[in-house]
Design an enzyme around this catalytic site. Structure first.
Site, PDB file in Angstrom:
ATOM      1  N   ASN A  14     115.209 -21.125 127.697  1.00  0.00           N
ATOM      2  CA  ASN A  14     115.181 -22.471 128.267  1.00  0.00           C
ATOM      3  C   ASN A  14     113.975 -23.190 127.669  1.00  0.00           C
ATOM      4  OD1 ASN A  14     115.117 -24.785 129.745  1.00  0.00           O
ATOM      5  ND2 ASN A  14     114.681 -23.808 131.723  1.00  0.00           N
ATOM      6  N   LYS A  16     113.238 -26.206 128.004  1.00  0.00           N
ATOM      7  CA  LYS A  16     112.771 -27.304 128.861  1.00  0.00           C
ATOM      8  C   LYS A  16     112.561 -28.564 128.004  1.00  0.00           C
ATOM      9  CE  LYS A  16     111.033 -23.832 131.992  1.00  0.00           C
ATOM     10  NZ  LYS A  16     110.091 -23.441 133.032  1.00  0.00           N
ATOM     11  N   HIS A  99     118.205 -25.618 137.899  1.00  0.00           N
ATOM     12  CA  HIS A  99     116.850 -25.107 137.644  1.00  0.00           C
ATOM     13  C   HIS A  99     115.897 -25.670 138.693  1.00  0.00           C
ATOM     14  CE1 HIS A  99     113.008 -24.266 135.799  1.00  0.00           C
ATOM     15  NE2 HIS A  99     113.645 -23.351 135.080  1.00  0.00           N
ATOM     16  N   GLU A 101     113.036 -26.799 138.510  1.00  0.00           N
ATOM     17  CA  GLU A 101     112.363 -28.059 138.144  1.00  0.00           C
ATOM     18  C   GLU A 101     113.266 -29.254 138.405  1.00  0.00           C
ATOM     19  OE1 GLU A 101     111.304 -26.707 134.247  1.00  0.00           O
ATOM     20  OE2 GLU A 101     109.880 -25.303 135.150  1.00  0.00           O
ATOM     21  N   GLU A 171     115.063 -17.061 139.708  1.00  0.00           N
ATOM     22  CA  GLU A 171     113.767 -17.511 139.202  1.00  0.00           C
ATOM     23  C   GLU A 171     112.872 -17.898 140.381  1.00  0.00           C
ATOM     24  OE1 GLU A 171     114.239 -18.906 134.823  1.00  0.00           O
ATOM     25  OE2 GLU A 171     114.317 -20.627 136.144  1.00  0.00           O
ATOM     26  N   GLY A 177     106.128 -20.270 134.754  1.00  0.00           N
ATOM     27  CA  GLY A 177     105.054 -20.931 134.016  1.00  0.00           C
ATOM     28  C   GLY A 177     103.659 -20.603 134.531  1.00  0.00           C
ATOM     29  N   SER A 216     107.921 -16.160 133.809  1.00  0.00           N
ATOM     30  CA  SER A 216     106.868 -15.486 133.051  1.00  0.00           C
ATOM     31  C   SER A 216     107.352 -14.192 132.382  1.00  0.00           C
ATOM     32  CB  SER A 216     105.640 -15.231 133.930  1.00  0.00           C
ATOM     33  OG  SER A 216     105.089 -16.453 134.377  1.00  0.00           O
TER      34      SER A 216
END
Ligand code: 13P
Length: 258
Positions: A14, A16, A99, A101, A171, A177, A216
């Site tokens: 991904n 992003k 996702h 985010e 996730e 991150g 991560s």
């Protein structure tokens, strides 16, 4: 009752909001020659702007491409959105949906996701559905209720016969991150819980659904995560921006088919 089932690992990058078209080209120049048809399914998820180039360059190679989002309508007055038929026209194979985010920053909701997952499947795209709890939810002991709420709602419109065409990515938001990877046990436990949720819909299908871990993932922790019985691969963010690093994660998954 147990069903002996082998699931092909899936390793997805991904990207992003990273990599221009020329940067995507640089990555593919280095990465594509290293990939063979054996081993895990490898998927690259660039921005919309680089998607046509990545899909075109991956065509005829073992590497697949996916978008990072899509809308459930096919066309119309939906400024800023793209649809399943538009992705298909590019030769894209799948789409990340839900996702964290997008849920956190862009107001993605479970009812919309249920429609997006259904539309992706009806278009023949592979949905990579992301679920996961925040740190606060984990600390309050709400991990399982958050996961079951998301999984059941987002898959509500999927016919049981199609369940194994969905890839789920667990996730945990606190691991994305941050450099803080879930421990192997935490990841296995949550993913096992998700598989049990699927068993309540259809035990045989539950054995076929691939469930990835994301948060991560790095070359040095990938093999251990993917050695777990329920973890079928990884959705990789930061470490997937580097072709050698991402290649090392792909290599780490070889032989981890459960
Ligand atoms: P990182 O690998 O950078 O933690 O990101 C994980 C992720 O969000 C993949 O979708």
């Amino acid at each position: 009752m147990m069903f002996a089932m082998s699931r092909r690992p899936c390793i997805a990058a991904n990207w992003k909001m990273n990599k221009s078209i020329s940067e995507a080209d640089d990555f593919l120049d280095e990465f594509l020659p290293t990939q063979s048809a054996e081993g895990p399914e490898v998927v690259i998820c660039p921005t919309y702007l680089a998607l046509a180039r990545v899909a075109e360059r991956c065509a005829g190679t073992p590497v697949r491409s996916a978008a990072q989002n899509m809308y459930f309508e096919d066309s119309g007055a939906f400024t800023g959105e793209v649809s399943a038929p538009m992705l298909l026209e590019l030769g894209v194979d799948g789409v990340i949906l839900g996702h964290s985010e997008r849920r956190q920053y862009f107001g993605e909701t479970d009812p919309a996701l249920a429609r997006k997952v259904r539309r992706a499947l009806s278009a023949g795209l592979m949905p990579i559905l992301c679920v996961g709890e925040s740190l606060e939810q984990r600390e309050c002991g709400d991990t399982e209720s958050v996961l079951s709420g998301q999984v059941l709602a987002d898959l509500a419109e999927v016919h049981t016969d199609d369940l194994d065409r969905v890839v789920i990515a667990y996730e945990p938001i606190w691991a994305i991150g941050t450099g803080v990877t879930a421990t192997t046990d935490q990841a296995q436990e949550a993913i096992h819980f998700i598989r049990n949720l699927l068993r309540s819909r259809d035990p045989e299908m539950a054995e076929r659904v691939r469930i990835l871990y994301g948060g991560s993932v790095k070359p040095d922790n990938a093999a251990e995560l993917m050695s777990q019985p329920d973890i079928d691969g990884a959705l990789v963010g930061g470490a997937a921006l580097d072709p050698a690093g991402f290649g090392a994660i792909v290599d780490a998954s070889r032989g981890s088919g459960s």
